[in-house]
Scaffold this motif. Structure first.
Motif, short mmCIF file in Angstrom:
data_model
loop_
_atom_site.label_atom_id
_atom_site.label_comp_id
_atom_site.label_asym_id
_atom_site.label_seq_id
_atom_site.Cartn_x
_atom_site.Cartn_y
_atom_site.Cartn_z
N TRP A 180 0.82 -1.22 0.00
CA TRP A 180 0.00 0.00 0.00
C TRP A 180 0.85 1.26 0.00
O TRP A 180 0.71 2.08 -0.91
N PRO A 181 1.74 1.47 0.98
CA PRO A 181 2.57 2.69 0.90
C PRO A 181 3.59 2.66 -0.23
O PRO A 181 4.02 3.72 -0.69
N LEU A 182 3.97 1.47 -0.67
CA LEU A 182 4.96 1.33 -1.75
C LEU A 182 4.30 0.81 -3.03
O LEU A 182 4.94 0.08 -3.80
N PHE A 183 3.06 1.18 -3.27
CA PHE A 183 2.32 0.59 -4.39
C PHE A 183 3.01 0.77 -5.74
O PHE A 183 3.09 -0.19 -6.52
N PRO A 184 3.52 1.96 -6.10
CA PRO A 184 4.23 2.07 -7.39
C PRO A 184 5.44 1.15 -7.46
O PRO A 184 5.72 0.54 -8.51
N ILE A 194 6.02 -1.90 -10.17
CA ILE A 194 7.23 -1.85 -11.00
C ILE A 194 8.11 -3.05 -10.74
O ILE A 194 8.70 -3.62 -11.68
N TYR A 195 8.22 -3.48 -9.48
CA TYR A 195 9.07 -4.64 -9.18
C TYR A 195 8.54 -5.90 -9.87
O TYR A 195 9.32 -6.67 -10.45
N PHE A 196 7.24 -6.10 -9.84
CA PHE A 196 6.69 -7.31 -10.46
C PHE A 196 6.84 -7.26 -11.98
O PHE A 196 7.26 -8.25 -12.61
N ILE A 197 6.54 -6.12 -12.60
CA ILE A 197 6.69 -6.02 -14.05
C ILE A 197 8.16 -6.16 -14.45
O ILE A 197 8.49 -6.81 -15.45
N SER A 198 9.05 -5.56 -13.67
CA SER A 198 10.48 -5.70 -13.95
C SER A 198 10.92 -7.15 -13.78
O SER A 198 11.80 -7.62 -14.52
N GLY A 199 10.32 -7.87 -12.83
CA GLY A 199 10.63 -9.29 -12.67
C GLY A 199 10.23 -10.10 -13.89
O GLY A 199 10.93 -11.02 -14.30
N TRP A 258 13.80 2.80 -18.95
CA TRP A 258 14.66 3.95 -18.63
C TRP A 258 13.88 5.23 -18.38
O TRP A 258 14.26 6.03 -17.53
N LYS A 259 12.80 5.47 -19.12
CA LYS A 259 12.10 6.75 -19.04
C LYS A 259 10.86 6.74 -18.15
O LYS A 259 10.32 7.80 -17.83
N VAL A 260 10.40 5.54 -17.78
CA VAL A 260 9.20 5.44 -16.95
C VAL A 260 9.51 4.83 -15.58
O VAL A 260 9.33 5.47 -14.54
N PHE A 261 10.01 3.60 -15.59
CA PHE A 261 10.19 2.88 -14.33
C PHE A 261 11.26 3.50 -13.44
O PHE A 261 11.04 3.69 -12.24
N ILE A 262 12.43 3.79 -13.99
CA ILE A 262 13.53 4.29 -13.16
C ILE A 262 13.19 5.65 -12.54
O ILE A 262 13.39 5.84 -11.33
N PRO A 263 12.66 6.63 -13.29
CA PRO A 263 12.27 7.89 -12.62
C PRO A 263 11.21 7.71 -11.54
O PRO A 263 11.30 8.35 -10.48
N ILE A 264 10.23 6.84 -11.79
CA ILE A 264 9.18 6.64 -10.77
C ILE A 264 9.77 6.01 -9.52
O ILE A 264 9.44 6.42 -8.39
N THR A 265 10.64 5.02 -9.68
CA THR A 265 11.22 4.37 -8.50
C THR A 265 12.09 5.34 -7.70
O THR A 265 12.05 5.34 -6.47
N ILE A 266 12.88 6.15 -8.39
CA ILE A 266 13.72 7.12 -7.68
C ILE A 266 12.84 8.10 -6.89
O ILE A 266 13.11 8.40 -5.71
N TRP A 283 9.76 7.61 -5.81
CA TRP A 283 9.04 6.99 -4.72
C TRP A 283 9.96 6.54 -3.59
O TRP A 283 9.53 6.45 -2.44
N VAL A 284 11.23 6.29 -3.89
CA VAL A 284 12.20 6.04 -2.81
C VAL A 284 12.33 7.28 -1.94
O VAL A 284 12.38 7.19 -0.70
N MET A 285 12.35 8.44 -2.56
CA MET A 285 12.41 9.69 -1.79
C MET A 285 11.14 9.89 -0.97
O MET A 285 11.20 10.31 0.20
N VAL A 286 9.99 9.57 -1.56
CA VAL A 286 8.72 9.67 -0.81
C VAL A 286 8.73 8.73 0.38
O VAL A 286 8.29 9.09 1.49
N THR A 287 9.23 7.50 0.17
CA THR A 287 9.31 6.52 1.26
C THR A 287 10.19 7.03 2.39
O THR A 287 9.87 6.88 3.57
#
Length: 348
Positions: free
Chosen positions: A201-205, A209-214, A321-329, A331-335
């Protein structure tokens, strides 16, 4: 019974190396090979059902079909291209298989059910899952085939791209749990809130992304450009046959099951129940809850293959490169902000 226990203790004390080898066979390897065997036949059943046709039904009513396939591959001739690099050609399948099996040594299947409960388990997992690409690259290069080399280069770029997104997603899990130990990460999702305490829930994005990247990491549809039969015949293992091809096949499905295990452990409470502990027996965790979650995510792999068309190569690179990596970076800051402000507090 006492004599047997005494003999068992004597053997484990006097021959620790032998006992360690037996534990490795009994815990990760043999169950994993059986899981891969039945996962392949389940895949053929599920996709057959989705496409309104029959799956395997003849050999042991379909249940023994994977074993028949294994026997066929074991007895088939291994054809080695005349201009290939013989040593690397034979080494590549092992380099793909060994990391896929070694990663399982730190994956818990329940409370205390783990081969090695190491504190840096998450780092070990990242290292092992990253090494599989070497086997793919060597297979394509050592085959001395244009199609195999093109498939290997595609696979290498794809795996490296999505490995970054997976790594950042796990950084979010690390910040939220405060631990690199997989068991502690599961414990951090415990509490009387049940499903609402999970990191999904708090890490939903990061969860999505982790599952699709898997899926992309394992070169599965719709990210199977490395094995695009309609474009480059069969990709990096086009020149492999018999038992050598079986090793690549085994490594791919072992990695799929590994991802299906890791997603629940990192984001969905692992073996914890989705119901609050106050609900009594149904709120009690156990390996059966983990098995249900793993079965769901393993089914998603099959659903994707039967449903989605293959992505173009440029689309895969752009998504990584243009979608997943920016979103993860982001959301890591949000976390980090959520943990710092006390909004997100691990329950361990």
């Amino acid at each position: 019974m006492d004599q047997l226990l005494s003999l068992f203790n004597q053997v484990t004390t006097e021959f620790p190396t032998l006992w360690m080898m037996v534990k490795i066979l009994l815990l990760p390897i043999v169950p994993l090979i059986l899981a891969v065997a039945f996962y392949t036949v389940t895949e053929r059943w599920v996709i057959g059902w989705m496409q309104v046709r029959r799956g395997p039904v003849y050999i042991g009513k379909g249940f023994l079909q994977p074993f028949a396939d294994v026997f066929k591959l074991l007895f088939k001739e291994i054809i080695i291209p005349s201009k290939s690099n013989l040593f690397l050609f034979r080494l590549a399948p092992m380099l793909a298989l060994i990391p896929a099996f070694a990663a399982w040594s730190v994956v818990p299947a329940g409370e205390g059910i783990v081969h090695a409960n190491v504190n840096a388990g998450l780092m070990y997992l990242l290292a092992m899952t990253s090494m599989g690409v070497y086997g793919i690259i060597l297979a394509g290069w050592a085959s001395n085939s244009k199609y195999a080399f093109l498939g290997a280069m595609r696979a290498a770029a794809q795996v490296v791209s999505y490995e970054i997104a997976m790594g950042f997603a796990l950084v979010g899990v690390l910040i939220a749990s405060g631990s690199l130990n997989l068991t502690e990460i599961v414990h951090a999702q415990g509490g009387n809130g049940g499903i609402f305490e999970w990191f999904m829930w708090p890490l939903f994005p990061l969860f999505i992304i982790y599952f699709i990247s898997g899926v992309a990491e394992t070169n599965r549809a719709p990210f199977d450009v490395a094995e695009g039969e309609s474009e480059i015949v069969a990709g990096f293992h086009v020149e492999y046959a018999g038992s050598a091809f079986a090793l690549f096949f085994l490594a791919e499905y072992a990695n799929m099951i590994l991802v299906a295990f890791l997603v629940p452990l990192f984001f969905c409470g692992g073996w914890l129940s989705p119901f609050p502990e106050s609900w009594g027996l149904i709120g009690k965790g156990g390996p059966h809850w983990l098995a249900i979650k793993v079965a769901f995510f393993a089914f998603m792999f099959l659903w994707f293959r039967a449903t989605f068309p293959r992505y173009r190569y440029d689309q895969i690179m752009r998504l990584g490169w243009k979608v997943f990596i920016p979103i993860t970076i982001a959301w890591v800051m949000v976390t980090g902000v959520l943990v710092y402000t006390g909004v997100l507090v691990p329950n361990s």
